[in-house]
Design a protein around this motif. Structure first.
Motif, PDB file in Angstrom:
ATOM      1  N   MET A   1       0.848  -1.180   0.000  1.00  0.00           N
ATOM      2  CA  MET A   1       0.000   0.000   0.000  1.00  0.00           C
ATOM      3  C   MET A   1       0.891   1.239   0.000  1.00  0.00           C
ATOM      4  N   SER A   2       0.575   2.212  -0.832  1.00  0.00           N
ATOM      5  CA  SER A   2       1.438   3.377  -1.004  1.00  0.00           C
ATOM      6  C   SER A   2       1.321   4.395   0.125  1.00  0.00           C
ATOM      7  N   ARG A   3       0.205   4.430   0.810  1.00  0.00           N
ATOM      8  CA  ARG A   3      -0.048   5.420   1.867  1.00  0.00           C
ATOM      9  C   ARG A   3       0.023   6.844   1.349  1.00  0.00           C
ATOM     10  N   LEU A   4      -0.330   7.003   0.073  1.00  0.00           N
ATOM     11  CA  LEU A   4      -0.371   8.317  -0.548  1.00  0.00           C
ATOM     12  C   LEU A   4      -1.700   8.502  -1.262  1.00  0.00           C
ATOM     13  N   LEU A   5      -2.239   9.708  -1.171  1.00  0.00           N
ATOM     14  CA  LEU A   5      -3.413  10.097  -1.935  1.00  0.00           C
ATOM     15  C   LEU A   5      -2.911  10.993  -3.057  1.00  0.00           C
ATOM     16  N   CYS A   6      -3.158  10.580  -4.289  1.00  0.00           N
ATOM     17  CA  CYS A   6      -2.714  11.355  -5.446  1.00  0.00           C
ATOM     18  C   CYS A   6      -3.940  11.984  -6.103  1.00  0.00           C
ATOM     19  N   ILE A   7      -3.861  13.290  -6.321  1.00  0.00           N
ATOM     20  CA  ILE A   7      -4.957  14.031  -6.948  1.00  0.00           C
ATOM     21  C   ILE A   7      -4.409  14.714  -8.191  1.00  0.00           C
ATOM     22  N   GLU A   8      -5.068  14.483  -9.327  1.00  0.00           N
ATOM     23  CA  GLU A   8      -4.715  15.193 -10.549  1.00  0.00           C
ATOM     24  C   GLU A   8      -5.753  16.294 -10.745  1.00  0.00           C
ATOM     25  N   TRP A   9      -5.293  17.536 -10.767  1.00  0.00           N
ATOM     26  CA  TRP A   9      -6.168  18.692 -10.863  1.00  0.00           C
ATOM     27  C   TRP A   9      -6.502  18.999 -12.320  1.00  0.00           C
ATOM     28  N   ASP A  10      -7.560  19.773 -12.520  1.00  0.00           N
ATOM     29  CA  ASP A  10      -8.008  20.122 -13.875  1.00  0.00           C
ATOM     30  C   ASP A  10      -6.937  20.807 -14.706  1.00  0.00           C
ATOM     31  N   ASP A  11      -6.008  21.508 -14.055  1.00  0.00           N
ATOM     32  CA  ASP A  11      -4.965  22.216 -14.806  1.00  0.00           C
ATOM     33  C   ASP A  11      -3.766  21.322 -15.128  1.00  0.00           C
ATOM     34  N   GLY A  12      -3.869  20.027 -14.778  1.00  0.00           N
ATOM     35  CA  GLY A  12      -2.813  19.076 -15.103  1.00  0.00           C
ATOM     36  C   GLY A  12      -1.776  18.877 -14.015  1.00  0.00           C
ATOM     37  N   THR A  13      -1.786  19.704 -12.975  1.00  0.00           N
ATOM     38  CA  THR A  13      -0.848  19.502 -11.872  1.00  0.00           C
ATOM     39  C   THR A  13      -1.335  18.359 -10.991  1.00  0.00           C
ATOM     40  N   GLU A  14      -0.420  17.825 -10.215  1.00  0.00           N
ATOM     41  CA  GLU A  14      -0.759  16.718  -9.320  1.00  0.00           C
ATOM     42  C   GLU A  14      -0.336  17.053  -7.899  1.00  0.00           C
ATOM     43  N   SER A  15      -1.119  16.582  -6.949  1.00  0.00           N
ATOM     44  CA  SER A  15      -0.772  16.669  -5.534  1.00  0.00           C
ATOM     45  C   SER A  15      -0.638  15.257  -5.008  1.00  0.00           C
ATOM     46  N   THR A  16       0.435  15.003  -4.280  1.00  0.00           N
ATOM     47  CA  THR A  16       0.656  13.716  -3.650  1.00  0.00           C
ATOM     48  C   THR A  16       0.725  13.957  -2.152  1.00  0.00           C
ATOM     49  N   LEU A  17      -0.266  13.454  -1.428  1.00  0.00           N
ATOM     50  CA  LEU A  17      -0.410  13.732  -0.005  1.00  0.00           C
ATOM     51  C   LEU A  17      -0.341  12.436   0.790  1.00  0.00           C
ATOM     52  N   SER A  18       0.514  12.395   1.783  1.00  0.00           N
ATOM     53  CA  SER A  18       0.609  11.185   2.598  1.00  0.00           C
ATOM     54  C   SER A  18      -0.615  11.064   3.493  1.00  0.00           C
ATOM     55  N   HIS A  19      -0.990   9.846   3.776  1.00  0.00           N
ATOM     56  CA  HIS A  19      -2.120   9.605   4.672  1.00  0.00           C
ATOM     57  C   HIS A  19      -1.850  10.210   6.041  1.00  0.00           C
TER      58      HIS A  19
END
Length: 93
Positions: A1-19
């Motif tokens: 399990m990666s323990r990361l939440l990855c969000i791809e935003w509408d503008d193409g950038t990504e956020s990688t947030l640890s649990h």
């Protein structure tokens, strides 16, 4: 399990947030009250995200392995956390 939440935003950038970061930065009333009292609200490095529920177009309700399920994370707050530098598993100082 990666323990990361990855969000791809509408503008193409990504956020990688640890649990662990997400749990530590919960802004629900319970966690805010605990922080003001100088208490830990739970979590820690071993906590994992177990569920994520979309709350209309507002954001996400996140559920964690420590049983915490009260936090609603607005999209703007998630974006802020993703650009604040405290990502990839680091707990906030």
């Amino acid at each position: 399990m990666s323990r990361l939440l990855c969000i791809e935003w509408d503008d193409g950038t990504e956020s990688t947030l640890s649990h662990a970061l997400l749990r530590a930065r919960c802004r629900c009333a319970f966690c805010e009250r605990a922080a003001r009292a100088g208490e830990e609200s739970g979590g820690g490095t071993g906590v994992v995200l177990t569920e994520a529920h979309a709350i209309a177009d507002t954001g996400l309700n996140l559920v964690f392995s420590d049983g915490h399920r009260r936090g609603i994370y607005p999209w703007a707050y998630l974006r802020e956390l993703g650009t604040s530098g405290g990502i990839q598993g680091d707990l906030p100082s």
